[in-house]
Motif scaffolding. Structure first.
Motif, PDB file in Angstrom:
ATOM      1  N   PRO A 302      10.677  41.978 -60.221  1.00 47.21           N
ATOM      2  CA  PRO A 302      12.020  41.875 -59.447  1.00 47.21           C
ATOM      3  C   PRO A 302      11.777  41.294 -57.904  1.00 47.21           C
ATOM      4  CG  PRO A 302      11.992  43.488 -61.091  1.00 47.21           C
ATOM      5  CD  PRO A 302      10.649  42.979 -60.774  1.00 47.21           C
ATOM      6  N   ILE A 303      10.840  42.164 -57.317  1.00 45.65           N
ATOM      7  CA  ILE A 303      10.795  42.111 -55.896  1.00 45.65           C
ATOM      8  C   ILE A 303       9.924  40.577 -55.459  1.00 45.65           C
ATOM      9  CG2 ILE A 303       9.887  43.174 -53.865  1.00 45.65           C
ATOM     10  CD1 ILE A 303      11.957  44.689 -55.310  1.00 45.65           C
ATOM     11  N   PHE A 304       8.958  40.339 -56.337  1.00 46.12           N
ATOM     12  CA  PHE A 304       8.341  38.881 -56.078  1.00 46.12           C
ATOM     13  C   PHE A 304       9.207  37.968 -56.421  1.00 46.12           C
ATOM     14  CE2 PHE A 304       6.327  35.332 -57.889  1.00 46.12           C
ATOM     15  CZ  PHE A 304       5.312  34.934 -56.953  1.00 46.12           C
ATOM     16  N   LEU A 305      10.032  37.762 -57.238  1.00 44.69           N
ATOM     17  CA  LEU A 305      11.122  36.795 -57.493  1.00 44.69           C
ATOM     18  C   LEU A 305      12.396  36.976 -56.525  1.00 44.69           C
ATOM     19  CD1 LEU A 305      11.680  37.009 -61.320  1.00 44.69           C
ATOM     20  CD2 LEU A 305      10.359  35.211 -60.067  1.00 44.69           C
ATOM     21  N   GLN A 306      12.468  38.050 -55.852  1.00 41.97           N
ATOM     22  CA  GLN A 306      13.496  38.270 -54.727  1.00 41.97           C
ATOM     23  C   GLN A 306      12.807  37.384 -53.552  1.00 41.97           C
ATOM     24  OE1 GLN A 306      13.921  42.145 -53.093  1.00 41.97           O
ATOM     25  NE2 GLN A 306      14.231  41.535 -51.325  1.00 41.97           N
ATOM     26  N   HIS A 307      11.521  37.347 -53.167  1.00 41.43           N
ATOM     27  CA  HIS A 307      11.163  36.670 -52.141  1.00 41.43           C
ATOM     28  C   HIS A 307      10.621  35.538 -52.282  1.00 41.43           C
ATOM     29  CE1 HIS A 307      11.428  40.454 -50.202  1.00 41.43           C
ATOM     30  NE2 HIS A 307      10.165  41.253 -50.852  1.00 41.43           N
ATOM     31  N   PHE A 308      10.193  35.172 -53.594  1.00 42.58           N
ATOM     32  CA  PHE A 308       9.778  33.738 -53.898  1.00 42.58           C
ATOM     33  C   PHE A 308      11.011  32.926 -53.929  1.00 42.58           C
ATOM     34  CE2 PHE A 308       8.458  30.577 -57.029  1.00 42.58           C
ATOM     35  CZ  PHE A 308       7.404  30.328 -56.687  1.00 42.58           C
ATOM     36  N   LEU A 309      11.937  33.288 -54.475  1.00 41.67           N
ATOM     37  CA  LEU A 309      13.084  32.355 -54.888  1.00 41.67           C
ATOM     38  C   LEU A 309      14.085  32.139 -53.537  1.00 41.67           C
ATOM     39  CD1 LEU A 309      14.232  33.403 -58.390  1.00 41.67           C
ATOM     40  CD2 LEU A 309      12.970  31.396 -57.673  1.00 41.67           C
ATOM     41  N   SER A 310      13.766  33.059 -52.584  1.00 42.17           N
ATOM     42  CA  SER A 310      14.640  33.191 -51.372  1.00 42.17           C
ATOM     43  C   SER A 310      14.569  31.800 -50.645  1.00 42.17           C
ATOM     44  CB  SER A 310      14.266  34.253 -50.466  1.00 42.17           C
ATOM     45  OG  SER A 310      14.984  34.218 -49.260  1.00 42.17           O
ATOM     46  N   SER A 311      15.746  31.501 -49.854  1.00 44.05           N
ATOM     47  CA  SER A 311      15.522  30.338 -49.058  1.00 44.05           C
ATOM     48  C   SER A 311      15.030  30.630 -47.520  1.00 44.05           C
ATOM     49  CB  SER A 311      16.887  29.763 -49.017  1.00 44.05           C
ATOM     50  OG  SER A 311      18.011  30.397 -48.376  1.00 44.05           O
ATOM     51  N   TYR A 312      14.664  31.688 -47.370  1.00 39.64           N
ATOM     52  CA  TYR A 312      14.328  31.934 -46.104  1.00 39.64           C
ATOM     53  C   TYR A 312      12.784  31.953 -45.921  1.00 39.64           C
ATOM     54  CZ  TYR A 312      18.746  33.891 -44.286  1.00 39.64           C
ATOM     55  OH  TYR A 312      20.117  34.252 -44.089  1.00 39.64           O
ATOM     56  N   TRP A 313      12.502  31.061 -45.180  1.00 44.52           N
ATOM     57  CA  TRP A 313      10.922  31.012 -44.532  1.00 44.52           C
ATOM     58  C   TRP A 313       9.963  32.353 -44.508  1.00 44.52           C
ATOM     59  CZ3 TRP A 313       8.241  32.615 -40.457  1.00 44.52           C
ATOM     60  CH2 TRP A 313       8.909  33.129 -39.452  1.00 44.52           C
ATOM     61  N   SER A 314      10.807  33.011 -43.754  1.00 45.11           N
ATOM     62  CA  SER A 314      10.312  34.509 -43.484  1.00 45.11           C
ATOM     63  C   SER A 314       9.621  35.330 -44.959  1.00 45.11           C
ATOM     64  CB  SER A 314      10.764  35.483 -42.613  1.00 45.11           C
ATOM     65  OG  SER A 314      12.271  35.836 -43.173  1.00 45.11           O
ATOM     66  N   GLU A 315      10.489  35.016 -45.846  1.00 42.47           N
ATOM     67  CA  GLU A 315      10.061  35.705 -46.988  1.00 42.47           C
ATOM     68  C   GLU A 315       8.822  34.964 -47.966  1.00 42.47           C
ATOM     69  OE1 GLU A 315      12.849  37.668 -49.432  1.00 42.47           O
ATOM     70  OE2 GLU A 315      14.557  36.884 -48.134  1.00 42.47           O
ATOM     71  N   HIS A 316       8.453  33.881 -47.529  1.00 46.74           N
ATOM     72  CA  HIS A 316       7.261  33.011 -47.879  1.00 46.74           C
ATOM     73  C   HIS A 316       6.143  33.105 -47.053  1.00 46.74           C
ATOM     74  CE1 HIS A 316      10.807  30.627 -49.590  1.00 46.74           C
ATOM     75  NE2 HIS A 316      10.517  31.406 -50.131  1.00 46.74           N
ATOM     76  N   THR A 317       5.771  34.170 -46.532  1.00 49.98           N
ATOM     77  CA  THR A 317       4.711  34.701 -45.713  1.00 49.98           C
ATOM     78  C   THR A 317       4.269  36.023 -45.884  1.00 49.98           C
ATOM     79  OG1 THR A 317       3.825  34.634 -43.458  1.00 49.98           O
ATOM     80  CG2 THR A 317       6.084  34.570 -43.742  1.00 49.98           C
ATOM     81  N   ILE A 318       3.169  36.104 -45.713  1.00 47.95           N
ATOM     82  CA  ILE A 318       2.530  37.741 -46.013  1.00 47.95           C
ATOM     83  C   ILE A 318       2.540  38.437 -44.390  1.00 47.95           C
ATOM     84  CG2 ILE A 318       1.092  37.142 -47.868  1.00 47.95           C
ATOM     85  CD1 ILE A 318      -1.229  37.181 -45.791  1.00 47.95           C
ATOM     86  N   VAL A 319       3.151  37.961 -43.523  1.00 50.26           N
ATOM     87  CA  VAL A 319       2.828  38.526 -42.198  1.00 50.26           C
ATOM     88  C   VAL A 319       3.986  39.529 -42.016  1.00 50.26           C
ATOM     89  CG1 VAL A 319       1.874  36.201 -41.275  1.00 50.26           C
ATOM     90  CG2 VAL A 319       4.515  36.664 -40.911  1.00 50.26           C
ATOM     91  N   PHE A 320       5.072  39.698 -42.868  1.00 55.28           N
ATOM     92  CA  PHE A 320       5.994  40.718 -42.638  1.00 55.28           C
ATOM     93  C   PHE A 320       5.700  41.841 -43.622  1.00 55.28           C
ATOM     94  CE2 PHE A 320       8.047  36.782 -41.142  1.00 55.28           C
ATOM     95  CZ  PHE A 320       8.179  37.179 -39.887  1.00 55.28           C
ATOM     96  N   TYR A 321       6.754  42.720 -44.058  1.00 56.50           N
ATOM     97  CA  TYR A 321       6.628  43.668 -44.879  1.00 56.50           C
ATOM     98  C   TYR A 321       6.868  43.533 -46.210  1.00 56.50           C
ATOM     99  CZ  TYR A 321      11.656  44.018 -44.762  1.00 56.50           C
ATOM    100  OH  TYR A 321      13.030  43.686 -44.789  1.00 56.50           O
ATOM    101  N   TYR A 322       7.182  42.218 -46.598  1.00 59.15           N
ATOM    102  CA  TYR A 322       7.814  41.965 -48.007  1.00 59.15           C
ATOM    103  C   TYR A 322       6.842  42.195 -49.142  1.00 59.15           C
ATOM    104  CZ  TYR A 322      11.323  39.674 -45.182  1.00 59.15           C
ATOM    105  OH  TYR A 322      12.271  39.586 -44.253  1.00 59.15           O
ATOM    106  N   SER A 323       5.288  42.110 -48.725  1.00 61.09           N
ATOM    107  CA  SER A 323       4.475  42.403 -49.648  1.00 61.09           C
ATOM    108  C   SER A 323       4.382  43.997 -50.108  1.00 61.09           C
ATOM    109  CB  SER A 323       3.136  41.479 -49.430  1.00 61.09           C
ATOM    110  OG  SER A 323       2.757  42.443 -48.208  1.00 61.09           O
ATOM    111  N   ALA A 324       4.771  44.760 -49.359  1.00 59.94           N
ATOM    112  CA  ALA A 324       4.383  46.184 -49.477  1.00 59.94           C
ATOM    113  C   ALA A 324       4.757  46.607 -50.916  1.00 59.94           C
ATOM    114  CB  ALA A 324       5.257  47.107 -48.481  1.00 59.94           C
ATOM    115  N   THR A 325       5.741  46.154 -51.598  1.00 60.12           N
ATOM    116  CA  THR A 325       5.968  46.883 -52.841  1.00 60.12           C
ATOM    117  C   THR A 325       5.305  46.019 -54.099  1.00 60.12           C
ATOM    118  OG1 THR A 325       8.107  45.686 -52.685  1.00 60.12           O
ATOM    119  CG2 THR A 325       8.064  48.124 -52.569  1.00 60.12           C
TER     120      THR A 325
END
Length: 658
Positions: A302-325
């Protein structure tokens, strides 16, 4: 009963194996290393985003009975349902400082790494598990997540490892407790509990109701409740982050239809190179072994798809916190694949796989190392001491507006605002605001600085500010409206760092304009740059010794005709024993650059040149110009002569350092 401390220590030593001691030593070394890193980053103003300041101010205000955060201008729980604060507030109350939150995040990662070792040691062997733990420490998505400001998702890893540990051992009560803590972190976390419930339906032969249906349906109900609470607190008709999926459909029903019944449209999203690259960076060398245990990766889906499907570029990079979970499940899946390899072949095969993965992990870490280092001090200008010196002049109770790098240190106050709200379309363009699904309801209005704000701490080198100043034509007029407000005067300054305060008697302004000269000409013949503008006069004030040396300079310019370009200026400081070329700076500051000057206008500019360290003595100050648009040296005209300003620096005068 008499308690014997030596016996307790002896019993503890017998319980902890020698391998455990090595693992604990690695964890302690990591804790000490990260402590040094984040203190360095904080001292050098390396936190350059909203989040750390937002959460710090939120908790600080909650301790004082309010859930409103001035920084975001909304209720603390209107952004995310971070009810975990009920447990963390007591820790923050002991040390009310932004780094308290960062330390909690580090502890979560380190504790998670140790749990990874404990979960895998029985199947992989102690040495392989320690190596896997070491890989977890240097895994780039984890490093970026720790270096990033702060988000409560950074506290999830330890809970996810515990949930997996208790799930595998059929320990329902501790699993449930960890699930409740996880759910309280953020509104998307219940979906992770739901995947555990789905997995239990297929893997638990007994107690399917307790392990499967209860976690699944209870977590989904909580998820729906949370995404209803947030719009209510925002006074908005819908969940704000839904806007990130409008390319899939305009509402939940259409998005679901795209995901399940529109393979052509879905394939266009899945095959996007940016998203594919995100997946490769996220998994790194563990990509193949992790996907070979897809049933474990499913827990993070669910979390992977949340970021993978998002239109926001920031969710398609590892430089933020999105990979934590997501990362904990990548490692658990890879560990399971190694376990299968060990079971189906000789143990040496599993050992070889672990060593190869370690080597690739070290190589991957080395590729990102330079960026990690840059992340610690994005200014790289040797002015941290000046920033701290000026920052400490801001009263602890004053209502303040500031640029990003100062936000964390100023966050423990009731009224704090981000300077980006003064100039960005996000906060000032009413058409943009009303068209944005995330700014609807009571938020659909331009930001107006509250009258209570009496201090403004501005770093003109702020990357957010400079980006808008060059890319957004509307940004500079908005800044000018702020800086030309006669209420503001300079209280302290160093190069491009300025502290303004309201209503200082006879206070100096950064910029003043007039149709008449501010002073008599001090250069004869006049100094004319590119036949566009001239320097009427320049005065050097008395040098002020602090953390460095500050030299006040007042320029009086005359705009001769419309200037199409922006100009930079560089100072040369010459003493008996040393010569210093300073960094380039914009003529007129970034909010009133030369291409905004009006013909026949006179501009008075006050500037405070700051040098880190100068020995006592007399110094000569001169300067040269650079045309930033044409990327070339500026030709200055002195009477009938035309000269290169860099080859022939203009001498302003001398100053004394005592």
């Amino acid at each position: 009963m008499k308690i014997s401390i030596p016996k307790i220590i002896k019993s503890l030593n017998s319980f902890i194996t020698s391998a455990d001691k090595y693992a604990i030593s690695f964890c302690m070394l990591s804790l000490l290393s990260w402590t040094a890193v984040i203190i360095f980053k904080y001292y050098h103003f390396g936190y350059n985003d909203w989040d750390l300041a937002f959460y710090s101010q939120g908790l600080w205000n909650i301790l004082r009975g309010s859930t409103y955060t001035s920084l975001a201008q909304l209720d603390f729980f209107a952004e995310h349902t971070s009810f975990i604060v009920a447990a963390l507030i007591w820790i923050y109350a002991l040390i009310q400082h932004p780094l308290t939150l960062v330390f909690l995040k580090i502890i979560s990662y380190i504790a998670g790494a140790f749990l990874l070792y404990k979960i895998t040691e029985e199947d992989l062997g102690k040495l392989n598990s320690i190596i896997l733990m070491a890989m977890y420490f240097i895994f780039p998505p984890n490093v970026y997540s720790i270096l990033y400001d702060f988000n409560f998702e950074g506290l999830a890893p330890v809970l996810l490892f515990l949930m997996f540990y208790y799930f595998k051992r059929d320990r329902y009560a501790p699993f449930l407790i960890c699930s409740l803590f996880l759910i309280s972190i953020k509104e998307n976390m219940p979906l992770l509990v739901a995947t555990f419930g789905i997995t239990a339906l297929f893997s638990k032969n007994k107690n399917n109701m307790r392990w499967g249906f209860i976690p699944l349906f209870a977590s989904l109900a909580i998820f729906v409740l949370f995404i209803k609470i947030i719009p209510m607190l925002r006074h908005s008709p819908e969940y704000p982050h839904l806007s990130r999926y409008l390319h899939l459909g305009s509402n939940y029903k259409e998005i679901a239809e795209t995901l399940f019944f529109n393979p052509v449209k879905l394939w266009g999203v899945i095959s996007d190179p940016e998203r594919i690259n995100f997946t490769l960076e996220l998994c790194g060398p563990l990509l193949i072994p992790a996907f070979l245990s897809i049933h474990i990766l499913f827990l993070a889906s669910p979390i992977f798809l949340q970021h993978f499907l998002s239109s926001y570029w920031s969710e398609h990079t590892i430089v933020f916190y999105y990979s934590a979970t997501i990362v904990p499940f990548i490692f658990l899946a890879a560990a399971n694949t190694i376990r299968v390899i060990k079971r189906l072949s000789k143990p040496v095969a599993a050992n070889v796989v672990v060593i190869v993965l370690l080597l690739f992990s070290i190589f991957q870490f080395s590729r990102y190392l330079r960026d990690f280092i840059n992340n610690l001090d994005y200014h790289m200008d040797n002015m941290s001491a000046a920033r701290w010196e000026i920052l400490r002049k801001v009263p602890k109770t004053s209502a303040t507006i500031t640029t990003f790098c100062f936000l964390p240190e100023l966050s423990t106050r009731k009224s704090l605002y981000a300077f980006i709200d003064i100039y960005s379309d996000w906060s000032q363009n009413i058409d943009f605001i009303q068209a944005s699904p995330t700014r609807s309801g009571k938020e659909a209005k331009a930001f107006v600085l509250p009258a209570e704000v009496d201090h403004a701490l501005i770093d003109f080198s702020d990357t957010w500010l400079t980006k808008d100043a060059y890319a957004n034509p509307a940004a500079i007029p908005r800044m000018q409206k702020f800086f030309f407000d006669p209420a503001w005067s300079v209280e302290a300054a160093a190069n491009y760092i300025v502290l303004l305060r309201k209503n200082i008697p006879d206070g100096k302004k950064l910029i003043e304009t007039s149709d008449k000269p501010f002073s008599e000409a001090s250069f004869t013949p006049p100094i004319i740059m590119d036949n566009k503008f001239s320097l009427v006069s320049a005065q050097i004030g008395e040098a002020i010794k602090g953390k460095g040396v500050s030299v006040p300079i007042t320029f009086n310019w005359n705009c001769l005709e419309q200037i199409p370009d922006r100009y930079l200026i560089r100072f040369l400081i010459q003493g008996k024993s040393k010569s210093i070329n300073t960094a380039w700076r914009e003529v007129g500051y970034i909010f009133y650059p030369t291409d905004h000057w009006m013909p026949n206008n006179f501009i008075k500019e006050n500037y405070w040149l700051w040098i880190p360290d100068l020995e006592p003595g007399e110094y000569t100050l001169s300067f040269g110009f650079w045309n930033n648009n044409k990327q070339k040296d500026v030709i200055i005209r002195l009477g009938g002569s035309e000269l290169s300003s860099l080859s022939n620096p203009i001498i302003l005068g001398t100053f004394q350092v005592n």
